[in-house]
Design a protein around this motif. Sequence first.
Motif, mmCIF file in Angstrom:
data_model
loop_
_atom_site.group_PDB
_atom_site.id
_atom_site.type_symbol
_atom_site.label_atom_id
_atom_site.label_comp_id
_atom_site.label_asym_id
_atom_site.label_seq_id
_atom_site.Cartn_x
_atom_site.Cartn_y
_atom_site.Cartn_z
ATOM 1 N N LYS A 5 18.732 -11.745 40.253
ATOM 2 C CA LYS A 5 17.700 -10.762 40.583
ATOM 3 C C LYS A 5 17.104 -10.183 39.304
ATOM 4 C CE LYS A 5 20.625 -8.360 42.985
ATOM 5 N NZ LYS A 5 21.260 -7.322 43.835
ATOM 6 N N GLU A 6 15.887 -9.742 39.402
ATOM 7 C CA GLU A 6 15.184 -9.225 38.230
ATOM 8 C C GLU A 6 15.872 -7.991 37.663
ATOM 9 O OE1 GLU A 6 12.374 -9.700 35.325
ATOM 10 O OE2 GLU A 6 12.670 -10.994 37.081
ATOM 11 N N ASP A 7 16.438 -7.139 38.527
ATOM 12 C CA ASP A 7 17.080 -5.934 38.008
ATOM 13 C C ASP A 7 18.348 -6.270 37.234
ATOM 14 O OD1 ASP A 7 18.518 -6.630 40.283
ATOM 15 O OD2 ASP A 7 18.885 -4.562 40.887
ATOM 16 N N GLU A 8 18.997 -7.392 37.565
ATOM 17 C CA GLU A 8 20.154 -7.828 36.791
ATOM 18 C C GLU A 8 19.716 -8.270 35.396
ATOM 19 O OE1 GLU A 8 23.110 -9.471 40.315
ATOM 20 O OE2 GLU A 8 21.668 -10.843 39.395
ATOM 21 N N LEU A 9 18.630 -8.992 35.312
ATOM 22 C CA LEU A 9 18.117 -9.398 34.003
ATOM 23 C C LEU A 9 17.702 -8.165 33.195
ATOM 24 C CD1 LEU A 9 17.300 -11.597 32.016
ATOM 25 C CD2 LEU A 9 15.089 -11.756 33.192
ATOM 26 N N ASP A 10 17.096 -7.203 33.846
ATOM 27 C CA ASP A 10 16.703 -5.963 33.156
ATOM 28 C C ASP A 10 17.933 -5.228 32.620
ATOM 29 O OD1 ASP A 10 14.064 -6.472 33.744
ATOM 30 O OD2 ASP A 10 13.986 -5.120 35.470
ATOM 31 N N ALA A 96 29.487 -4.200 24.076
ATOM 32 C CA ALA A 96 29.485 -2.914 24.769
ATOM 33 C C ALA A 96 28.984 -3.102 26.191
ATOM 34 C CB ALA A 96 28.608 -1.900 24.033
ATOM 35 N N SER A 97 29.146 -2.055 26.991
ATOM 36 C CA SER A 97 28.683 -2.086 28.380
ATOM 37 C C SER A 97 27.885 -0.825 28.690
ATOM 38 C CB SER A 97 29.875 -2.189 29.342
ATOM 39 O OG SER A 97 30.661 -1.012 29.290
ATOM 40 N N LYS A 98 26.985 -0.988 29.670
ATOM 41 C CA LYS A 98 26.244 0.135 30.208
ATOM 42 C C LYS A 98 25.792 -0.233 31.609
ATOM 43 C CE LYS A 98 22.403 3.326 29.407
ATOM 44 N NZ LYS A 98 21.306 3.736 28.494
ATOM 45 N N ALA A 99 26.006 0.676 32.551
ATOM 46 C CA ALA A 99 25.574 0.489 33.943
ATOM 47 C C ALA A 99 26.156 -0.785 34.550
ATOM 48 C CB ALA A 99 24.053 0.479 34.030
ATOM 49 N N GLY A 100 27.364 -1.159 34.104
ATOM 50 C CA GLY A 100 28.036 -2.311 34.686
ATOM 51 C C GLY A 100 27.670 -3.645 34.068
#
Length: 249
Positions: A5-10, A96-100
């Motif tokens: 999904k596009e939001d995953e790429l974002d 690092a990680s952010k928002a999963g």
Amino acid sequence: MTITKEDELDGMKAIGRIVANTLKVMSNALEPGMTTRDLDEIGREVLEREGAMSAPKTTYNFPGTTCISVNEEIAHGIPGGRVIARGDLVNIDVSASKAGFFADTGATLRVPPVRASFDRLCRDGRQAMQIGIAQVGHDKPLAGIGRAIGRFASSRGYTLIQNLASHGVGRSLHEYPEEIATWPTRGDKRRMHHGMVLTVEPFLSNGGLMATDGDDDWTLYSHPKAFAVQYEHTVVATHHAPIIITLPS
């Protein structure tokens, strides 16, 4: 991770940009006389400001925010009291990680004055990574990454560290596909698919073949004893050119 999904790429692009910018800030700050702890603290401040969390710290309880390896240390060096000196070879690995979402990048830097041998090793190490990235794409063999890097390394008279592999990344720091060889192998029939997220991170060396443990349970050294450089990007396989996630803004 496979992006569907596009939001995953974002989300991946957002954390990729953060780790890339962190590496850039740390690289620009590197100078003789500072300790590896000083340098790590700069990375910690950038990640904290961006709302991101150190992946090695949260995943493995690593005693630092980033991995900083100097000269004979080739990976997973613990930031501490070691003073960076003129002429050193310094590897910085930032994940690092952010928002999963997780991303991973790294580079080896030269502290002036630069030895000609280090200059060549770093230049060719970056090219080895780029050659590997060029093999990433839908329905291409994972083993093609290591075959291409191996041909390049052999043609230039280098060796490759053969137990520090690339890996899948995205929803965790290390995930399927695990153990993606960046050296020539036989028997790996796995293929990439559209949306697959992985790192490409060869360890190019002037004689080393394997990474061995030191005394602190983290820092790795080359065997046989040699210098090694690592350059790393997080990339996404597509039907066309791979998307490099870890580019600075």
